[in-house]
Write an enzyme that holds these catalytic residues in place. Structure first.
Site, PDB file in Angstrom:
ATOM      1  N   ARG B 261       0.866  -1.184   0.000  1.00  0.00           N
ATOM      2  CA  ARG B 261       0.000   0.000   0.000  1.00  0.00           C
ATOM      3  C   ARG B 261       0.899   1.229   0.000  1.00  0.00           C
ATOM      4  O   ARG B 261       1.446   1.608   1.034  1.00  0.00           O
ATOM      5  CB  ARG B 261      -0.884  -0.030   1.259  1.00  0.00           C
ATOM      6  N   HIS B 265      -3.709   4.465   4.494  1.00  0.00           N
ATOM      7  CA  HIS B 265      -4.869   3.559   4.526  1.00  0.00           C
ATOM      8  C   HIS B 265      -6.062   4.248   3.868  1.00  0.00           C
ATOM      9  O   HIS B 265      -6.701   3.719   2.966  1.00  0.00           O
ATOM     10  CB  HIS B 265      -5.187   3.176   5.962  1.00  0.00           C
ATOM     11  N   TYR B 274       3.976   5.424  11.619  1.00  0.00           N
ATOM     12  CA  TYR B 274       4.209   4.011  11.932  1.00  0.00           C
ATOM     13  C   TYR B 274       5.071   3.241  10.927  1.00  0.00           C
ATOM     14  O   TYR B 274       5.339   2.085  11.113  1.00  0.00           O
ATOM     15  CB  TYR B 274       2.869   3.278  12.128  1.00  0.00           C
TER      16      TYR B 274
END
Lengths: 324, 367
Positions: B261, B265, B274
Site C-alpha cells: 500500500r 490507509h 508508523y
C-alpha cells in the site's frame, strides 16, 4: 382443519414454502437428518434434498453471511439459529449487512432472508438457551421482526415471512413448541404486520407477543373470576408495529399493561409505553405499566420461574394499573 | 516470551509466482503459461495507468473537500487489474472499499464509486449490472456473501466463478475464516483474492499472522498461491487459472497477491507515524506500471506516442470525473426513507410523513 403443535405448524409452513417456490432454501446447524434440535425441520431434507435443506458448519455468522450471498443469487434462504443466545455471532452480518445492503444498493437488490430464532425461557435450560433478544433487532432499520404465539399463526406467518422481499427476524416461542391447536391450512390469515385482538375486554389492554400471549390469556381468565375484563392483544409483528389496533384498544380501556420476557429496562415495552403515552394521553386512566424480566442476565433455570412473568406477576401488575 | 522460529514465517521460504521482474524482464513459470497479444499488453498498461490517474484525482478531490474520505489503491493497481481482467462477464466479484481497479475492469462508471465517499449514498450501483457487488466496509464480511453466492451458482448449475477481495488484516476476521470453511466444505466455485499490502492501517503483517498468508489455505483444504501482486501478468495468469478451476468444479483457491500500500490507509491516515520511508523507497522500485512500461519498451510493444496518448486519456478521464463529481447533487432529505424496505412499512411511512410536514414549515423561508 388439522391439529398441529406449534413446531409442526412451522414445519408444515416450511414444507409448503419449499414446495411452492424452488428458490426457497432451509439452512442451519442440524436442520438436516436430525430435523433441528426442536425438530422444526423434521423430514425436510429427506424430501427436498441436501441442496435445499442444508446442514451448515457450526458458525452462525457464516449461516447468515452465506444466506445473504444466496439471496443475492436469487434464492430465499430460511436460516435457523439454534438458540436465541447463539444469534450474537451472527449479529454483525444481520445488523451491518442483511439490514443495510438493500439501501446500499438504492433498491437494486433485495434480500428475502428469514432468520428463525427459537426464543424465551421456561424450559429449564442452561445459560444462553432462554433469552429474548428481540429489542436488539427491532432497533435496526431494514429488518422486520415478528413473533408467533400459536400454531395457526406460526403456519401462515412463516410462509408470509418467506414471501416477504425484506429480511425478517422470526421469533418462535420455544416453550410453546409443543402446544397444539387446530390449524386451517387453507385460511389466508392476517397480514404479517397486523396485530390481533385474541380476547376482548373492557378494563385493561394487555400487550404481549410470543410466549407471553398464552400467559396473558390465562391471566384474563383468572381476572374474569374477579370481575375484571382484560383485553389481550397479540402484537405478532414488532417492527413494523400495528399502532392502530393498539391505540384503538387502549383508548377504549384507558389502561395498558405490557408483558414480555425480556428485561423491562430498555425493552420493547418501553417503545410501546412511549407510543401509547403519545397517542392515548387523554384516554389513559393509569400510566402504561410493564412486567417482564429483570435488568440482569438470564438467571440459572432453578430461578427462572421468579424471573419470568407468570400469572401472578401479570395479575399483580393489572392490580396496580387498576389502582390508579 | 520467545517464539520458535521453526513454527513461524521463516519455516520455509515462500514461493512467489512472477512473470515479469521489477526490471521488466519476462520470465516463465511452468504452472502459469501466459500468451498475450500486443493489444492485450497495451490494454493492461492503459488500465493500470487510468486507474492510477483516477485514484490520484480522487485523493485530490478529498483534499479539496469534495470527498469526505478516499481509500487509495496506489501500488495495488497490478493486483486489481490483473485479477479483474481475468474475470469473464458471468463471473461475480465482491470487493472491499478499495477495489477501484476491479470496478474499472467490470465496467462500473468511476464516478459511481465516488458517491459513497462524497456522502451522497452508501454505494448506489446495481451489482447485477456489471457483476460487481457493492463496496463492503466492514472488514471481511463480503467473503461470506461471495461464498453464499457461489453456492447459488452451484445450485443453478451455472458456468461461473465468484471472486472475493480482501486484505491481509481481514484474514484475522472470523468471517473470513468461516468463509474458508464454507467454501471448502461445499467445494464452492470461489476465488479468495487477498491483497497483502503489508499494512492494516498501522499494523504490519506480523500482527496478523505467523505464516505466509497463502499457506493458510492448506489448513482449510484447498490450494493457496502467492503471486507477485505488482506483476500484472502474473496476477492475470494465476487468477485466470484459479477461476477456471472454480468453474470446473475444483473448488476454491486462495491467492495472496503480495503487494504494498504505497499511500495511506485512507486520506485520514498518516503513515509517517508508523512506517519508515526506506520501506516505501524499496517498494517504489517494484512499481507495477514502470515494470510493464520497461517490458513494453524493450520488446517494442509500444512507442512513446502510445504512452503519451494514454497519459492524455488519463488526464481527460480525471477531468471528466472531477466535473461530474462536482455536479453530483446532494440527495433530497426525504431520500433518507427510501429503499429501507421493499414491502410497505407503515411505521416508516408515518415517520416520513411527519418529517415532511416538519420540513414544510420552513417553506418560503429560503431554507
Amino acid at each position: 382443519m388439522t391439529t398441529l403443535s406449534l413446531s409442526k405448524a412451522i414445519n408444515e409452513g416450511l414444507r409448503k414454502a419449499l414446495e411452492d417456490d424452488p428458490k426457497v432454501l432451509v439452512m442451519g446447524e442440524d436442520v438436516g437428518k436430525l430435523g433441528g434440535v426442536f425438530r422444526v425441520t423434521d423430514g425436510l431434507q429427506k424430501d427436498f434434498g441436501e441442496d435445499r435443506v442444508i446442514d451448515t458448519p457450526l458458525a452462525e455468522s457464516g449461516i447468515i453471511g452465506t444466506a445473504i450471498g444466496l439471496a443475492l443469487r436469487g434464492y430465499r434462504p430460511v436460516c435457523e439459529i439454534q438458540f436465541d443466545g447463539f444469534v450474537f455471532p451472527a449479529a454483525d452480518q444481520i445488523i451491518t449487512q442483511l439490514a443495510k445492503m438493500p439501501l446500499r444498493s438504492l433498491g437494486a437488490i433485495k434480500l428475502p432472508v428469514v432468520v428463525r430464532i427459537p426464543c424465551g425461557g421456561g424450559i429449564g435450560a442452561v445459560e444462553h438457551h432462554s433469552e429474548s433478544p428481540e429489542a436488539y433487532f427491532t432497533h435496526t432499520g431494514g429488518l422486520r421482526v415478528v413473533a408467533c404465539s400459536n400454531p395457526a399463526d406460526a403456519y401462515t406467518m412463516i410462509q408470509q415471512a418467506i414471501r416477504s422481499d425484506d429480511p425478517v427476524i422470526f421469533f418462535e416461542p420455544k416453550r410453546r413448541y409443543w402446544d397444539k391447536a387446530d390449524v386451517d391450512v387453507e385460511a389466508p390469515g392476517l397480514p404479517l404486520e397486523a396485530a390481533k385482538v385474541v380476547r376482548e375486554g373492557r378494563d385493561v389492554t394487555m400487550l404481549a407477543y410470543g410466549p407471553m400471549v398464552k400467559t396473558c390469556l390465562e391471566a384474563a381468565i383468572a381476572a374474569e373470576e374477579d370481575g375484571r375484563s382484560l383485553e389481550v392483544i397479540d402484537l405478532r409483528s414488532l417492527n413494523p408495529l400495528d399502532t392502530a389496533t393498539i391505540t384503538g384498544s387502549v383508548r377504549r380501556t384507558g389502561r395498558c399493561v405490557v408483558v414480555h420476557e425480556a428485561p423491562v429496562f430498555n425493552g420493547f415495552g418501553a417503545e410501546l409505553a412511549a407510543r401509547i403515552t403519545e397517542s392515548c394521553f387523554y384516554h389513559l386512566e393509569a400510566p402504561v405499566l410493564r412486567v417482564g424480566g429483570f435488568s440482569t442476565p438470564y438467571p440459572p433455570s432453578r430461578l427462572e420461574e421468579h424471573y419470568l412473568p407468570d400469572l401472578d406477576r401479570v395479575l399483580d401488575t393489572v392490580d396496580r394499573s387498576l389502582a390508579f | 516470551m520467545t517464539i520458535d522460529a521453526s513454527r513461524g514465517p521463516q519455516a520455509a521460504p515462500p514461493e512467489l509466482v512472477q512473470l515479469l521482474t521489477p526490471e521488466g524482464e519476462r520470465v516463465e513459470h511452468p504452472d502459469y503459461p501466459l500468451e498475450l497479444t500486443q493489444d492485450e499488453v497495451r490494454g493492461l498498461y492503459r488500465d493500470l495507468t487510468l486507474v492510477r490517474r483516477f485514484d490520484l484525482e480522487a485523493v485530490a478531490l478529498q483534499r479539496q473537500g469534495e470527498l469526505g474520505i478516499w481509500a487509495s489503491l496506489l501500488g495495488q493497481e497490478a493486483a486489481q487489474i490483473g485479477s479483474g481482467r481475468a474475470l469473464t462477464d458471468t463471473d461475480m466479484a465482491f470487493p472491499t472499499y478499495r477495489e477501484h481497479g476491479v470496478a474499472w475492469c467490470r465496467g462500473v462508471d468511476p464516478v459511481k464509486l465516488l458517491g459513497l465517499f462524497r456522502g451522497v449514498n452508501h454505494g448506489g450501483w446495481d451489482p447485477a449490472e456489471h457483476n460487481f457487488h457493492l463496496y463492503t466496509i466492514v472488514i471481511g464480511s463480503q467473503t461470506l456473501h461471495a461464498v453464499g453466492y457461489a453456492m447459488g451458482v452451484q445450485r443453478d448449475d451455472a458456468e461461473a466463478a465468484t471472486i472475493v477481495y480482501f486484505g491481509d488484516g481481514a484474514t484475522s476476521q472470523g468471517d473470513v475464516n468461516e468463509a474458508f470453511i464454507w467454501a471448502s466444505v461445499f467445494n464452492a466455485p470461489v476465488v479468495f483474492f487477498c491483497q497483502n499490502n503489508q499494512w492494516a492501517i498501522s499494523e504490519p503483517l506480523e500482527k496478523q499472522t505467523r505464516i505466509p498468508l497463502y499457506r493458510r489455505a492448506s489448513g482449510f483444504g484447498f490450494p493457496g498461491v502467492r503471486v507477485d501482486g505488482n506483476d500484472v501478468l502474473a496476477c492475470l495468469a494465476v487468477t485466470r487459472q484459479a477461476l477456471a478451476n472454480a468453474r470446473d468444479g475444483q473448488g476454491p483457491t486462495l491467492i495472496e497477491a503480495y503487494t504494498y500500500r504505497m499511500g495511506a490507509h485512507t486520506t485520514t491516515d498518516d503513515p509517517t507515524r508508523y512506517r519508515v520511508a526506506s520501506e516505501l523507497e524499496a517498494w517504489k522500485l517494484k512499481d507495477p506500471i514502470e515494470r510493464l512500461k520497461a517490458y513494453m519498451f524493450k520488446n517494442r510493444l509500444a512507442d512513446q506516442e502510445f504512452f503519451d496518448a494514454i497519459d492524455s486519456e488519463a488526464d481527460t478521464l480525471a477531468r471528466d470525473m472531477r466535473k461530474r463529481c462536482l455536479e453530483m447533487p446532494d440527495p433530497d432529505p426525504m431520500a433518507i426513507f427510501d429503499h429501507v424496505y421493499r414491502d410497505r412499512h407503515l411505521l416508516l411511512e408515518e415517520e416520513r410523513d411527519q418529517f415532511a410536514a416538519y420540513l414544510s414549515t420552513f417553506e418560503g423561508e429560503g431554507r
